[in-house]
Design a protein around this motif. Structure first.
Motif, mmCIF file in Angstrom:
data_model
loop_
_atom_site.group_PDB
_atom_site.id
_atom_site.type_symbol
_atom_site.label_atom_id
_atom_site.label_comp_id
_atom_site.label_asym_id
_atom_site.label_seq_id
_atom_site.Cartn_x
_atom_site.Cartn_y
_atom_site.Cartn_z
ATOM 1 N N UNK A 38 1.070 -1.580 -0.497
ATOM 2 C CA UNK A 38 -0.404 -0.341 -0.051
ATOM 3 C C UNK A 38 0.690 1.176 -0.217
ATOM 4 N N UNK A 39 0.662 2.143 -0.452
ATOM 5 C CA UNK A 39 0.901 4.208 -0.873
ATOM 6 C C UNK A 39 2.562 3.238 -1.303
ATOM 7 N N UNK A 40 2.029 2.509 -2.074
ATOM 8 C CA UNK A 40 4.014 2.488 -2.839
ATOM 9 C C UNK A 40 4.013 2.775 -4.477
ATOM 10 N N UNK A 54 1.926 0.355 -6.352
ATOM 11 C CA UNK A 54 1.132 -0.845 -4.644
ATOM 12 C C UNK A 54 -0.855 0.055 -6.214
ATOM 13 N N UNK A 55 -1.480 -0.752 -6.046
ATOM 14 C CA UNK A 55 -2.974 -0.211 -6.156
ATOM 15 C C UNK A 55 -3.639 0.382 -5.977
ATOM 16 N N UNK A 56 -3.534 1.391 -4.682
ATOM 17 C CA UNK A 56 -4.154 2.279 -4.285
ATOM 18 C C UNK A 56 -3.254 3.297 -5.495
ATOM 19 N N UNK A 57 -2.528 2.915 -5.557
ATOM 20 C CA UNK A 57 -1.258 4.203 -6.189
ATOM 21 C C UNK A 57 -2.186 4.172 -7.414
ATOM 22 N N UNK A 58 -1.818 2.502 -8.261
ATOM 23 C CA UNK A 58 -2.339 2.774 -9.610
ATOM 24 C C UNK A 58 -3.817 3.556 -9.784
ATOM 25 N N UNK A 59 -4.086 3.503 -9.125
ATOM 26 C CA UNK A 59 -5.999 3.924 -8.299
ATOM 27 C C UNK A 59 -5.679 5.113 -8.540
ATOM 28 N N UNK A 60 -5.087 5.807 -8.034
ATOM 29 C CA UNK A 60 -4.680 7.696 -8.148
ATOM 30 C C UNK A 60 -4.552 7.822 -9.505
#
Length: 325
Positions: A38-40, A54-60
């Motif tokens: 997360x947050x990578x 990471x997935x959350x950063x990909x979404x951003x």
């Protein structure tokens, strides 16, 4: 007496009117590398401004891409678990499977192409199951797991499958697997002519996929072979590919033109990591007018006959084209 238009003397509006080759951001695909956590957002040292995320950063990132007018990405998964069979690639809970589900949930309009290969998932870094006698990839055994992986990715929401393993018969096998599983509508963009190139070095840093022994010369295309390179793409067309591809792009524009002249299918090029890194390092050293050379290089791909450009420069190009227009 007939006078030919001297394009070098034309004013800008008329020069644009008669320009034969145009760059359109809608025909670019942006590669993304997704990693566990997360947050990578880890910058790849050999590829400035390219990241493992990471997935959350990909979404951003997808939100930024959407705002730039970029409609199409290609995903590469970087799993934490690797083994000799690349078993993580066959799980619907793998990092790549979870990433495409998340992207399609938040950005349903984003077209997501999935790279289909096993080099990122195997502990040996080769593109399939190894034959211990040959100490190389077992082509036929690999076909079956490529077909299984295609079904997993299609089920998770992939809009297009892009097989990159260069196994003989892989397009026919994947097409059969997809059709029998109710995914006849999913197109295949084949890495149909993929050369055993030295231009891939930085990508192997990005995808953590360098072979642990040997090389991929036995199943990737010999850079010296023109006729064989053409045949590879025409064979994939006959097997059911919807889009063909030449990879790398810059050193193989003659092959792009050769294939363009022999097919009516859409044709893609992959503007690979080594090509990207060379321009970025030349920019850093102050050796070139970076934007001018970048536009000139990408225009050469289109002029040679490519319809689609996969490029790490896609975000930059979107900003440049938005500025020009």
């Amino acid at each position: 007496m007939f006078r030919r238009l001297k394009r070098t003397r034309l004013k800008a509006p008329l020069r644009s009117l008669v320009r034969e080759t145009q760059l359109d951001i809608r025909q670019f695909i942006y590669p993304l590398f997704v990693i566990e956590g997360e947050g990578i957002k880890n910058e790849i040292p050999s590829m400035p401004d390219v990241y493992q995320m990471s997935i959350d950063t990909i979404l951003q990132e997808c939100k930024e891409l959407r705002d730039l007018g970029i409609q199409h990405i290609i995903l590469f998964g970087l799993p934490s678990h690797k083994d000799s069979f690349g078993s993580e690639a066959l799980s619907d809970q793998s990092i790549i499977a979870r990433a495409v589900k998340a992207i399609k949930k938040d950005f349903p309009e984003m077209m997501v192409t999935m790279d289909l290969c096993f080099c990122e998932y195997t502990d040996h870094g080769h593109c399939g199951i190894l034959d211990p006698k040959l100490n190389s990839v077992d082509n036929d055994a690999t076909l079956e797991i490529l077909g299984q992986q295609a079904i997993v990715l299609a089920t998770c929401g992939a809009d297009m499958i892009a097989p990159s393993a260069m196994m003989d018969g892989m397009i026919a096998t994947i097409r059969t697997y997809l059709d029998k599983s109710g995914f006849s509508h999913i197109p295949i963009m084949s890495y149909s002519t993929k050369f055993a190139s030295g231009y891939y070095g930085p990508f192997r840093d990005a995808a953590n996929s360098a072979p642990s022994f040997g090389d991929r010369n036995s199943y990737q295309e010999d850079p010296a072979n023109r006729r064989e390179a053409i045949l590879e793409s025409l064979t994939d067309e006959a097997e059911g590919a919807d889009i063909l591809m030449v990879k790398p792009a810059l050193a193989y524009l003659d092959i792009v033109r050769d294939i363009r002249d022999r097919t009516l299918l859409p044709l893609a090029v992959y503007n690979v990591s080594g090509e990207y890194a060379m321009l970025k390092n030349a920019q850093k050293a102050g050796l070139i007018d970076y934007e001018r050379v970048l536009l000139e290089t990408l225009t050469s791909f289109k002029r040679a006959g490519a319809d689609i450009i996969i490029s790490y420069h896609t975000k930059e190009i979107a900003k440049i084209l938005n500025k020009l227009h």
